[in-house]
Write a protein that holds these residues in place. Structure first.
Motif, PDB file in Angstrom:
ATOM      1  N   GLY A 118      39.288  45.839  28.431  1.00  0.00           N
ATOM      2  CA  GLY A 118      39.528  45.758  29.401  1.00  0.00           C
ATOM      3  C   GLY A 118      40.621  44.642  29.011  1.00  0.00           C
ATOM      4  N   HIS A 119      41.637  44.441  27.884  1.00  0.00           N
ATOM      5  CA  HIS A 119      42.634  43.702  27.972  1.00  0.00           C
ATOM      6  C   HIS A 119      43.804  44.705  27.960  1.00  0.00           C
ATOM      7  CE1 HIS A 119      41.270  39.950  29.104  1.00  0.00           C
ATOM      8  NE2 HIS A 119      41.033  39.916  28.305  1.00  0.00           N
ATOM      9  N   ILE A 120      43.755  45.242  26.310  1.00  0.00           N
ATOM     10  CA  ILE A 120      44.743  45.630  25.762  1.00  0.00           C
ATOM     11  C   ILE A 120      45.343  47.175  26.688  1.00  0.00           C
ATOM     12  CG2 ILE A 120      45.700  46.513  23.915  1.00  0.00           C
ATOM     13  CD1 ILE A 120      44.651  44.551  22.202  1.00  0.00           C
ATOM     14  N   GLY A 121      44.111  47.985  27.464  1.00  0.00           N
ATOM     15  CA  GLY A 121      43.482  48.898  27.178  1.00  0.00           C
ATOM     16  C   GLY A 121      43.622  48.713  28.516  1.00  0.00           C
ATOM     17  N   GLY A 122      44.210  48.057  29.656  1.00  0.00           N
ATOM     18  CA  GLY A 122      43.827  48.117  30.787  1.00  0.00           C
ATOM     19  C   GLY A 122      42.914  48.375  32.312  1.00  0.00           C
ATOM     20  N   ALA A 123      41.582  47.883  31.553  1.00  0.00           N
ATOM     21  CA  ALA A 123      40.997  48.691  32.548  1.00  0.00           C
ATOM     22  C   ALA A 123      40.103  47.179  33.174  1.00  0.00           C
ATOM     23  CB  ALA A 123      39.376  48.993  31.369  1.00  0.00           C
ATOM     24  N   ASN A 124      40.919  46.364  32.532  1.00  0.00           N
ATOM     25  CA  ASN A 124      40.273  45.386  34.014  1.00  0.00           C
ATOM     26  C   ASN A 124      41.532  45.314  34.965  1.00  0.00           C
ATOM     27  OD1 ASN A 124      38.730  44.122  31.994  1.00  0.00           O
ATOM     28  ND2 ASN A 124      39.688  42.166  31.478  1.00  0.00           N
ATOM     29  N   ALA A 125      42.466  45.752  34.732  1.00  0.00           N
ATOM     30  CA  ALA A 125      43.555  45.418  36.240  1.00  0.00           C
ATOM     31  C   ALA A 125      42.866  47.062  36.726  1.00  0.00           C
ATOM     32  CB  ALA A 125      45.206  45.748  34.836  1.00  0.00           C
ATOM     33  N   LEU A 126      42.856  48.193  35.966  1.00  0.00           N
ATOM     34  CA  LEU A 126      42.825  49.373  36.331  1.00  0.00           C
ATOM     35  C   LEU A 126      41.389  48.629  37.497  1.00  0.00           C
ATOM     36  CD1 LEU A 126      43.369  52.583  37.040  1.00  0.00           C
ATOM     37  CD2 LEU A 126      41.754  53.019  35.252  1.00  0.00           C
ATOM     38  N   THR A 127      40.365  47.988  37.188  1.00  0.00           N
ATOM     39  CA  THR A 127      38.772  48.218  37.220  1.00  0.00           C
ATOM     40  C   THR A 127      39.433  47.288  39.302  1.00  0.00           C
ATOM     41  OG1 THR A 127      37.588  47.713  36.007  1.00  0.00           O
ATOM     42  CG2 THR A 127      36.707  46.983  37.778  1.00  0.00           C
ATOM     43  N   LYS A 128      40.052  46.250  38.668  1.00  0.00           N
ATOM     44  CA  LYS A 128      40.638  45.377  40.106  1.00  0.00           C
ATOM     45  C   LYS A 128      41.355  46.509  41.483  1.00  0.00           C
ATOM     46  CE  LYS A 128      41.446  41.018  38.287  1.00  0.00           C
ATOM     47  NZ  LYS A 128      41.726  40.181  37.906  1.00  0.00           N
ATOM     48  N   GLU A 129      42.408  47.340  40.766  1.00  0.00           N
ATOM     49  CA  GLU A 129      43.190  48.043  41.739  1.00  0.00           C
ATOM     50  C   GLU A 129      41.999  49.328  42.248  1.00  0.00           C
ATOM     51  OE1 GLU A 129      45.969  48.477  42.603  1.00  0.00           O
ATOM     52  OE2 GLU A 129      47.067  46.391  41.424  1.00  0.00           O
ATOM     53  N   VAL A 130      41.101  50.171  41.900  1.00  0.00           N
ATOM     54  CA  VAL A 130      40.694  51.138  41.781  1.00  0.00           C
ATOM     55  C   VAL A 130      39.762  50.845  42.959  1.00  0.00           C
ATOM     56  CG1 VAL A 130      38.479  52.655  40.788  1.00  0.00           C
ATOM     57  CG2 VAL A 130      40.354  53.017  40.159  1.00  0.00           C
ATOM     58  N   ALA A 131      38.536  49.234  42.525  1.00  0.00           N
ATOM     59  CA  ALA A 131      37.919  48.452  43.635  1.00  0.00           C
ATOM     60  C   ALA A 131      38.513  48.370  44.577  1.00  0.00           C
ATOM     61  CB  ALA A 131      37.163  47.764  43.172  1.00  0.00           C
ATOM     62  N   GLU A 132      39.757  47.543  44.564  1.00  0.00           N
ATOM     63  CA  GLU A 132      39.983  47.172  45.673  1.00  0.00           C
ATOM     64  C   GLU A 132      40.499  48.723  46.863  1.00  0.00           C
ATOM     65  OE1 GLU A 132      42.246  45.187  49.004  1.00  0.00           O
ATOM     66  OE2 GLU A 132      41.700  44.616  47.326  1.00  0.00           O
ATOM     67  N   ALA A 133      41.006  49.846  46.085  1.00  0.00           N
ATOM     68  CA  ALA A 133      41.537  51.351  46.252  1.00  0.00           C
ATOM     69  C   ALA A 133      40.154  51.588  47.514  1.00  0.00           C
ATOM     70  CB  ALA A 133      41.524  51.906  46.582  1.00  0.00           C
ATOM     71  N   ILE A 134      38.655  51.640  46.334  1.00  0.00           N
ATOM     72  CA  ILE A 134      37.587  52.476  47.782  1.00  0.00           C
ATOM     73  C   ILE A 134      37.001  52.156  48.278  1.00  0.00           C
ATOM     74  CG2 ILE A 134      37.836  53.918  45.457  1.00  0.00           C
ATOM     75  CD1 ILE A 134      35.512  52.661  44.706  1.00  0.00           C
ATOM     76  N   GLY A 135      37.120  50.076  48.134  1.00  0.00           N
ATOM     77  CA  GLY A 135      36.423  49.000  48.790  1.00  0.00           C
ATOM     78  C   GLY A 135      35.154  48.424  48.266  1.00  0.00           C
ATOM     79  N   ALA A 136      35.305  48.766  47.462  1.00  0.00           N
ATOM     80  CA  ALA A 136      33.887  48.140  46.363  1.00  0.00           C
ATOM     81  C   ALA A 136      33.893  46.701  45.588  1.00  0.00           C
ATOM     82  CB  ALA A 136      33.846  49.085  44.930  1.00  0.00           C
TER      83      ALA A 136
END
Length: 379
Positions: free
Chosen positions: A122-140
């Motif tokens: 989530g933190h070091i690997g960037g999964a949290n930031a990626l989760t937010k970006e993907v969710a915003e992009a696809i409307g999830a």
């Protein structure tokens, strides 16, 4: 075609930092849509759900169990976005996990596309930031379960990804990210694209400075820079690239008309040459627009598929609603519209100005317009 076999790590073609994988019919349909919305993914899905255009779109098909594909993806991608149930993903990646310092980000998207879940790194690997970006992009809805969230600043490698922005080159992502995180002076210059990119509920950190012009940013001598533009930078502007990243928003639309049966190679060459003459980036093209008489024109279908552009057609009546700078009685005689490339570009861009009025080239006519974006505050 990737044929998965037990005990053999398959060969894959890595072009982008993240892998997007689907294994169900609905998941595949979602994956194809997500790839158009989020630009940083290589797509993988099962061969039995093929649409027939995968080679053209660079999608990699596989046969066999996805469990045998994941080890290769785990080693070679910065992150994986899996349209697979959470329980199945946990079981499949468990033997692959090493340490949060080296494991890639792993996300899960449910089969309805309603939730994006941060699973690993989530933190070091960037999964949290990626989760937010993907969710915003696809409307999830993003699902992040860590106790504290990442630093509220700009994730340089994902900046604007939810809008379809892509960076020009990745060589400066790491040093620019370091400047952002270490609160060094960072210049941001935005010439076009969506303005509502600040995604936190707090003001931007004081080290991030927005400038209205590249000249002002150069004069400020920042430690790093983020440049949001569809232009090819002039030589005197490239000083900011010593430690800077250029982002290409999807801000351009190509209006095009062509004779029936015009070869794909000619259409592609005209587009690329025109953009080069205008000093505009092909990465910033969002759509190709034309008259509905051309909705089945093979060359237009091929070029939009190759570059992942939207292909939009309008009726003659819709085109005639636009104020035409160069109406043509000849075009009207054959199509019912007084123009094709100019009104198509203007209508899609939602503005009446053109970067390039109609230019005839061989069997084609081409126009270029810049999309109109709403002005929004960064505070």
């Amino acid at each position: 075609m990737i044929e998965l076999q037990e005990g053999i790590i398959p060969e894959i073609i890595v072009k982008k930092p993240y892998a997007l994988v689907a294994i169900t019919k609905h998941g595949v349909a979602h994956a194809r849509r997500y790839a158009a919305l989020f630009p940083y993914v290589d797509v993988y899905y099962m061969e039995k759900f093929s649409y027939g255009d995968e080679n053209l779109r660079g999608i990699q098909l596989f046969t066999g169990s996805v469990r045998m594909l994941l080890p290769a993806l785990f080693k070679q991608y910065k992150g994986m976005i899996l349209i697979i149930s959470l329980g199945a993903v946990v079981r499949m990646i468990a033997p692959l996990l090493i340490d949060k310092k080296v494991d890639p980000a792993v996300l899960v998207v449910d089969d309805k596309g309603e939730h994006v879940i941060s699973v690993v790194s989530g933190h070091i690997g960037g999964a949290n930031a990626l989760t937010k970006e993907v969710a915003e992009a696809i409307g999830a809805k993003p699902i992040i379960t860590t106790a504290s969230d990442v630093q509220k600043t700009i994730p340089v490698d994902l900046f604007g990804a939810r809008f379809g922005w892509v960076w020009d080159a990745e060589d400066k992502l790491t040093p620019v990210s370091a400047a952002v995180v270490n609160e060094e002076p960072v210049a941001i210059v935005q010439e076009t694209g969506e303005r509502n990119w600040w995604m936190h509920d707090t003001p931007m950190p004081d080290n991030l400075h927005i400038y209205n012009a590249i000249e002002d940013a150069i004069a400020a001598k920042p430690n790093a820079s983020l440049l949001i533009t569809d232009r090819i930078l002039a030589e005197n502007e490239q000083v900011l690239l010593a430690n800077g990243v250029v982002y290409r928003p999807k801000s351009l639309v190509i209006g095009m008309g062509c004779n029936r049966g015009t070869p794909f190679e000619e259409v592609e060459q005209v587009i690329l040459q025109t953009l080069e003459e205008l000093q505009l980036s092909v990465k910033s093209v969002k759509a190709l627009a034309t008259i509905d008489l051309k909705k089945d024109e093979e060359a237009l279908l091929q070029v939009t598929a190759k570059y992942d552009w939207e292909f939009v057609t309008y009726t003659p009546e819709q085109l005639n609603e636009m104020p035409l700078p160069n109406p043509s009685e000849t075009v009207f005689k054959y199509t019912g519209a007084y123009g094709v490339s100019e009104p198509a570009a203007m209508r899609y861009a939602n503005r009446t100005e053109l970067i390039l009025p109609k230019k005839k080239s061989g069997n084609t006519t081409i126009s270029v317009a810049r999309l109109l974006f709403e002005e929004e505050s960064y505070e």
